[in-house]
Each structure stands twice: as structure tokens, then as C-alpha cells.
Design an enzyme around this catalytic site. Structure first.
Site, PDB file in Angstrom:
ATOM      1  N   GLU A   1      -1.232  -1.677  -4.771  1.00 27.70           N
ATOM      2  CA  GLU A   1      -2.606  -1.014  -4.903  1.00 27.70           C
ATOM      3  C   GLU A   1      -2.052   0.408  -5.605  1.00 27.70           C
ATOM      4  O   GLU A   1      -1.081   0.827  -5.749  1.00 27.70           O
ATOM      5  CB  GLU A   1      -2.849  -0.407  -3.688  1.00 27.70           C
ATOM      6  CG  GLU A   1      -4.184   0.433  -3.612  1.00 27.70           C
ATOM      7  CD  GLU A   1      -4.851   0.567  -2.380  1.00 27.70           C
ATOM      8  OE1 GLU A   1      -4.975  -0.428  -1.224  1.00 27.70           O
ATOM      9  OE2 GLU A   1      -5.414   1.716  -1.944  1.00 27.70           O
TER      10      GLU A   1
ATOM     11  N   ASP B   1       0.942  -1.353  -0.063  1.00 29.32           N
ATOM     12  CA  ASP B   1      -0.124  -0.037   0.190  1.00 29.32           C
ATOM     13  C   ASP B   1       0.921   1.229  -0.054  1.00 29.32           C
ATOM     14  O   ASP B   1       1.486   1.765   0.868  1.00 29.32           O
ATOM     15  CB  ASP B   1      -0.800   0.218   1.283  1.00 29.32           C
ATOM     16  CG  ASP B   1      -1.795   1.111   1.406  1.00 29.32           C
ATOM     17  OD1 ASP B   1      -2.134   1.683   0.292  1.00 29.32           O
ATOM     18  OD2 ASP B   1      -2.309   1.381   2.374  1.00 29.32           O
TER      19      ASP B   1
ATOM     20  N   ASP C   1      -2.420   0.618   7.322  1.00 32.16           N
ATOM     21  CA  ASP C   1      -1.689   0.568   6.218  1.00 32.16           C
ATOM     22  C   ASP C   1      -1.096  -0.944   5.938  1.00 32.16           C
ATOM     23  O   ASP C   1      -1.023  -1.476   4.612  1.00 32.16           O
ATOM     24  CB  ASP C   1      -0.587   1.412   5.985  1.00 32.16           C
ATOM     25  CG  ASP C   1      -1.047   3.057   6.422  1.00 32.16           C
ATOM     26  OD1 ASP C   1      -1.007   3.866   5.495  1.00 32.16           O
ATOM     27  OD2 ASP C   1      -1.186   3.146   7.574  1.00 32.16           O
TER      28      ASP C   1
END
Lengths: 159, 159
Positions: free
Chosen positions: A68, A7, A141
Site C-alpha cells: 500500500e 500495509d 492491518d
């Protein structure tokens, strides 16, 4: 198959590593975050991200990276900062010869819960259930990075 | 002082290297672009940018890097793509121990022509005049990179 989920972000970058067996069962290997100080110049922060990610890949030896992907952004400044970190992440993965995959937040939601409108809490709860954990991985996260990794494993299984 | 100016981008990245003497006079060392194929994955393109920039720095040995900074963007997708490349550029500069500076397009215009509303052609003509060249360096991205380098030299001279 060992998958490293990412992420991306400059201030805090989540990572999550899972193993997926032949039956598609996923287990947690490691998860955490790389933090960089707000006061530092972008270049110093990007170097920290690069160096730490390099160490994580060297130590945990994933073969696949699932990152992501920002699809749109309300705040362009944030989008540019996240994208700088993404650039470094993709470079690092490529240099280590990982297979790279990118998923939008909606694809990750669909891959994990089966529909694209799940909220953050539902995603995290699914991450916990899928990996058979007692608690949701912290911080957010790290959980989001695991979600990206799980998304790739479920996408592969389906195809 | 040898300055490497960069106009970042994923498809085409401009670079321009100048020498600035004690009196502030700038001369051209080299300028050009790094191109990457549209068909390639982002990670492949970023690796090409990283590797080629690494070679340029190794060969030309600049001590300072001046990078054009996006301040705002009409198109978020473009901004994210440019920012990924910027991340790799800043990383590469930092790894080579260069002093890094970032200037917005408006700062570059002001640094070169003295006012922030000069158009692209005026900037390029000033780059040509300042470096004492017969023609404006081509393509535009190389000229823009030289403008970033010159901007840094004029900023340093003034302060």
C-alpha cells in the site's frame, strides 16, 4: 502465484499472503501483523520489521509483493514514520527478488469493490467474501494487507 | 571517535566521515554522495543506497552515525521519499552496531554556528573552517552530511 500484501507502518505493520490460481481464485495462506514497541528507537523498530519480514518471506516464499502506497497525508509526522517502514519493506522485498507493486488506498478500493469510495468495513467484508472466510481477518492491518494482495491479483487478471 | 554523518535522500544521499580526538578537534576522513537514477523504481534505488552505505561503513568503520532528521516538510511527497531512504539508512547503521543519533536541521545549525538561523552558506563555511579545509566540500549534500557529523561531536563535547 503467491502474493504478499503489506500495509506498512512502524508501530504495526500488516501482512497478508494469498495464493491465486489460474482461474484467478484467491485463497488465504497466512495473515498477521508485526508490532514494535513505541518506547523503542526508530532504528530498533525498523530492524525488527526487517528481520520479521525476512522470516515471513523465507518461510512462505511469495513471488510478488503488493505494498500500500501513501498518496497524500494529513499528518506529515505519521507519513514520515510510515515511509521509513516502507523503505525497509521495499528493500527487503527487493533483496529477496520479489516482483514489487505499489497501490494507493483508492486503487485498492477500486480493485476490490469496483469503486473508489468504499469504506473500511466494506473492503474488509469483500476480503472475507473473496477469500471464503468465516470472519474478517483481525486486526484491521492484516485485513488491509490482504486487500493489497487481492488488489494486485485482480489487476493482473484484468490486464 | 569516528562519526558518519548522513544527509538522507533518495536521489542523492550525502555522507561525511570525521575523526574527533580527545580534545574535540575534528578532521575529515571522507565525504561524498550516493546517487540513484530518477528512472529507477524506489526499491532499486533503496537497494543501491543500502549496498553502498554498507560498503562505506565496512571500509571506514565509523562507530557513531549522525543522521539529519526532517522535522516538518512543505512537500509531503518529498518528505515520504526522504523518509524511505532514512528508514534504510537507520536499518543499515543498526545492523552494523553503530550508535545512532538524529538531529533536526535547526539543531545542526545551532551545534555548528551557535544559533539556529544561520543560512546554508554560513553552515558550509563553518564546516570548512572546523575541518581546516581549503574549500567547502562539494556537493552540498556531502557538506550537509559533514555538518550533521560535526553537530554530534560538538553536542558530545558540551555534555
Amino acid at each position: 502465484m503467491r502474493i504478499l500484501g503489506i500495509d506498512p507502518g512502524t508501530g504495526i505493520l500488516g501482512f497478508g499472503v494469498i495464493d491465486v490460481d489460474q482461474k484467478g481464485k484467491a485463497t488465504l495462506v497466512d495473515a498477521g501483523v508485526i508490532r514494535t514497541p513505541v518506547k523503542q528507537a526508530d532504528s530498533d523498530r525498523l530492524l525488527t520489521i526487517y528481520d520479521e519480514l525476512h522470516e515471513i518471506i523465507k518461510e512462505l516464499k511469495p513471488t510478488v509483493m503488493s505494498v500500500e502506497k501513501l498518496f497524500f497525508a494529513k499528518n506529515v509526522t505519521t507519513a514520515m514514520s510510515v515511509s521509513q517502514a516502507r523503505g525497509v519493506v521495499l528493500l527487503c522485498g527487493k533483496q529477496h527478488g520479489l516482483e514489487l507493486f505499489e497501490y494507493t488506498p483508492m486503487q485498492i478500493k477500486q480493485g476490490i469493490t469496483g469503486y473508489g469510495r468504499a469504506d473500511k468495513k466494506q473492503i474488509q467484508e469483500m476480503v472475507r467474501l473473496i477469500l471464503g472466510l468465516q470472519e474478517v481477518p483481525k486486526p484491521d492491518d492484516a485485513a488491509d494487507a490482504l486487500a493489497a494482495a487481492i488488489c494486485h491479483s485482480s489487476t493482473v487478471r484484468m490486464s
